[in-house]
Design an enzyme around this catalytic site. Structure first.
Site, mmCIF file in Angstrom:
data_model
loop_
_atom_site.group_PDB
_atom_site.id
_atom_site.type_symbol
_atom_site.label_atom_id
_atom_site.label_comp_id
_atom_site.label_asym_id
_atom_site.label_seq_id
_atom_site.Cartn_x
_atom_site.Cartn_y
_atom_site.Cartn_z
ATOM 1 N N ARG A 267 62.147 -25.605 -39.102
ATOM 2 C CA ARG A 267 61.404 -24.456 -39.617
ATOM 3 C C ARG A 267 59.975 -24.547 -39.090
ATOM 4 N NH1 ARG A 267 65.675 -22.508 -40.382
ATOM 5 N NH2 ARG A 267 66.593 -21.813 -42.336
ATOM 6 N N HIS B 199 64.732 -18.247 -32.673
ATOM 7 C CA HIS B 199 65.494 -18.775 -33.831
ATOM 8 C C HIS B 199 67.002 -18.591 -33.576
ATOM 9 C CE1 HIS B 199 65.265 -19.701 -38.375
ATOM 10 N NE2 HIS B 199 66.399 -20.147 -37.879
#
Ligand code: NDP
Length: 314
Positions: free
Chosen positions: A229, A277
């Site tokens: 993250r 991502h």
């Protein structure tokens, strides 16, 4: 068996979800998150990605929340999420295999200094790197986080001929991997490695964990791969480490703000490869199969492995 509400792929994905669950669990009613006729009280299971804050709390008969992703921070960031309901992370073979493929690609990109080739191609300049390429056996990769993804990633890197270390909160044994544990093992872990793979979950403890000072402890040439993250890496420190050469190259899949804003200096940085991502995302059939297996286990009163632990925070 009840009613499964899905927030993943929107209304366009509903026919596919319905067809998949009709085959896997014919007794299960499948509804879309934004269905105006949906009564929140009828929902027994929710499969969600970034649920609108407060909506899960209204589903008073929920038996479990299934995260459409491996991480759960997109659910637990809502202070009103119903904490008494079991929260289960996405699992199955696909995400781990995909993550292992991605990290192997990223590590090889750093090994062969692919950022230099990328800039050369962009500028149409025949840029040859100085000296012979490093060998995989000369590179020491450190995997931060040895969970459902970090473990298979470390094993794949060992199989590909890299030297590999791993770091986790609790002691681990993984063939071919030198494992370090907890705060007391962190310094030795960082000093042993030249390339750091970040695969920790986002928790209050891990946010901001990767600082300039930690990057500076890596061997040179140092590389960073962040597939966890964005919040785990202090972005200003990353920028500084890239600018002053502390970090030779970074491969980044996750960011503080996603999509990464056009104004971010990271886009144009010559030492950075960016992906959107995209490191690991299960297909809908694989997700449906996993969700069906979880619902079946819960209905039969069996425990399921990837259950979020509020004490650990992951
Ligand atoms: P797991 O929960 O299975 O594993 C987490 C690992 O991190 C464990 O080994 C755990 O240690 C370790 N850990 C957690 N907190 C600490 C800490 N404070 N200090 C040291 N070690 C710690 O997670 P997964 O492997 O399933 O996933 C990791 C993350 O990857 C997800 O949370 C998600 O954010 C990200 N992800 C990114 C994707 C992408 O496409 N970019 C796709 C999927 C996931 P221990 O084992 O000792 O408990």
């Amino acid at each position: 068996m009840g009613c499964l509400v899905i927030k993943n792929g929107g209304a366009a994905a509903l026919p596919e979800w319905k067809a998949l669950f009709a085959r896997l669990m014919p007794g299960l009613e499948v509804r879309e998150w934004n269905d105006p006729a949906l009564d929140p009280a009828q929902v027994t299971y929710a499969l969600v990605w970034k649920p609108d804050p407060g909506r899960l709390a209204k589903m008073v008969n929920l038996k479990a929340i299934l995260s459409a992703a491996v991480g759960v921070d997109h659910i637990t960031s809502d202070p009103d999420w119903p904490k008494h309901v079991p929260l289960i992370r996405m699992g199955g073979e696909e995400p781990a295999l995909q993550m292992a493929d991605y990290v192997l690609w990223a590590v090889l990109s750093i090994l062969r200094d692919a950022a230099t080739w990328r800039v050369g191609q962009q500028d149409k300049v025949w840029t040859r790197q100085a000296g012979p390429a490093r060998m995989s056996s000369e590179m020491h990769v450190g995997v931060m986080g040895l969970g459902s993804l970090g473990g298979p990633v470390a094993t794949r890197l060992v199989q590909a001929g890299f030297r590999v270390s791993g770091w986790a909160r609790h002691a681990k044994t993984l063939e071919g991997v030198t494992c370090y544990t907890g705060t007391e093992g962190l310094n030795d872990f960082l000093q042993a490695c030249d390339t750091l793979v970040c695969l920790l979950p986002e928790t209050p403890e891990t946010i901001g964990m990767v600082t300039y000072e930690k990057l500076a402890r890596l061997r040179r040439p140092a590389g960073l791969i962040n597939v966890a993250r964005g919040a785990l890496v202090v972005e200003a420190d990353l920028q500084r480490a890239l600018d002053d050469g502390t970090l030779h190259m970074a491969v980044l899949d996750v960011f503080d703000a996603e999509p990464l804003p056009a104004a971010s200096p990271l886009w144009a940085h010559p030492r950075v490869l960016i992906t959107p991502h995209a490191a690991a995302e299960s297909s809908r059939p694989a997700r449906a199969e996993y969700v069906a297996s979880v619902i079946q286990a819960l209905e039969q009163g069996r425990d399921v492995p990837l259950r979020y632990d509020p004490v650990k925070g992951y």
